[in-house]
Design a protein around this motif. Structure first.
Motif, mmCIF file in Angstrom:
data_model
loop_
_atom_site.group_PDB
_atom_site.id
_atom_site.type_symbol
_atom_site.label_atom_id
_atom_site.label_comp_id
_atom_site.label_asym_id
_atom_site.label_seq_id
_atom_site.Cartn_x
_atom_site.Cartn_y
_atom_site.Cartn_z
ATOM 1 N N THR A 154 0.849 -1.191 0.000
ATOM 2 C CA THR A 154 0.000 0.000 0.000
ATOM 3 C C THR A 154 0.881 1.235 0.000
ATOM 4 O O THR A 154 1.908 1.288 0.672
ATOM 5 C CB THR A 154 -0.931 0.000 1.222
ATOM 6 N N VAL A 155 0.444 2.242 -0.742
ATOM 7 C CA VAL A 155 1.226 3.464 -0.898
ATOM 8 C C VAL A 155 0.308 4.674 -0.870
ATOM 9 O O VAL A 155 -0.836 4.623 -1.332
ATOM 10 C CB VAL A 155 2.036 3.414 -2.220
ATOM 11 N N ASP A 156 0.785 5.753 -0.285
ATOM 12 C CA ASP A 156 0.115 7.055 -0.335
ATOM 13 C C ASP A 156 0.884 7.924 -1.314
ATOM 14 O O ASP A 156 2.105 8.093 -1.163
ATOM 15 C CB ASP A 156 0.120 7.728 1.041
ATOM 16 N N LEU A 157 0.186 8.489 -2.306
ATOM 17 C CA LEU A 157 0.908 9.251 -3.328
ATOM 18 C C LEU A 157 0.022 10.283 -4.001
ATOM 19 O O LEU A 157 -1.174 10.385 -3.745
ATOM 20 C CB LEU A 157 1.513 8.304 -4.367
ATOM 21 N N THR A 158 0.652 11.059 -4.877
ATOM 22 C CA THR A 158 -0.026 12.103 -5.630
ATOM 23 C C THR A 158 0.663 12.247 -6.980
ATOM 24 O O THR A 158 1.551 11.470 -7.323
ATOM 25 C CB THR A 158 -0.012 13.427 -4.843
#
Length: 266
Positions: A154-158
């Motif tokens: 899982t990754v948090d990104l933009t």
């Protein structure tokens, strides 16, 4: 039973225990390093921008989070390769991915839980949860005792438009602006305008919130399409949160620290 047979059985039992602990379905405890399936994202794609927030003081807890010893993105190899495929598609269009958080050790989640249980610590409320009472963060689903991030896929990104503008570091004690304020007013970020900042504990962070319109909605949809095309599933409550499927470790929550040595040689 003879001594040699006793020793042999002990060795077999130890081997079985070791294999059980290493299996994807086992609950992993603290350990010095990551399984062989983990890599640094930079080793797979050095062009993806990093802004590893939890290795800094610019977090909703107001300090570096437990377990983040270096600002490095660790992921399972399939997830990292999928991000590379997304990046290959984005670069010719003039965009880059930017990661905020990747693998998250269980000790970091435990840090969040301790912080949520301290009603006196409201130092970052003005930015990250201005409209939510801290004692509701569990009930409203913003904080949990387990995180998919601890499973490694899982990754948090933009998204960032290229060439990427430099962003200034957070200065502890500076005036805080709400994470849902207009982009020019909230903490500066070189990402596309997604309607809120990262880790914004507010219903406006829901990916399809109808109040997010125009270019900001289009930016979220662009990010979601890009990630879906390479195998990631978005968490509807957080526009920045994506999980690669199938996960190599769907039932395991790891606790090794975030450090390059955890995946030395990979």
């Amino acid at each position: 039973m003879t001594a040699p047979r006793t020793a042999l059985r002990a060795l077999v039992a130890a081997a079985v225990l070791a294999l059980t602990a290493a299996s994807p379905g086992a609950q992993a405890g603290p350990g010095p390093g990551a399984p062989g399936e983990f890599v640094t994202l930079r080793s797979v794609d050095p062009t993806i921008i990093h802004e590893m927030r939890y290795a800094t003081a610019h977090t909703f807890v107001g300090e570096r989070v437990d377990g983040y010893r270096q600002p490095v993105c660790l992921l399972t190899r399939p997830a990292a390769r999928a991000l590379h495929r997304a990046q290959v598609r984005l670069l010719p269009q003039g965009y880059s991915l930017k990661v905020y958080d990747c693998y998250r050790p269980q000790r970091a989640v435990d840090h969040f839980v301790r912080w949520a249980g301290d009603p006196d610590d409201q130092s970052m409320k003005g930015e990250f949860y201005p409209l939510v009472d801290k004692d509701r963060l569990f009930e409203d689903g913003y904080i949990a005792k387990r995180s998919g991030h601890s499973r490694g896929s899982t990754v948090d990104l933009t998204l960032v438009r290229l060439p990427a503008r430099a962003t200034r570091p957070y200065r502890p004690g500076e005036r805080l602006m709400p994470c849902f304020a207009p982009q020019g007013e909230r903490f500066p970020d070189n990402s596309l305008d997604m309607g809120t900042g990262y880790d914004c504990f507010d219903t406006l962070s829901r990916t399809d919130d109808p109040r997010i319109r125009g270019a900001r909605r289009a930016n979220r949809q662009f990010l979601q399409r890009t990630m879906a095309d390479v195998g990631f599933v978005n968490l509807p409550e957080e526009w920045w949160h994506f999980t690669f499927v199938p996960e190599p470790f769907p039932d395991t929550y790891f606790d090794f620290p975030v450090h390059r040595r955890a995946v030395a040689g990979r």
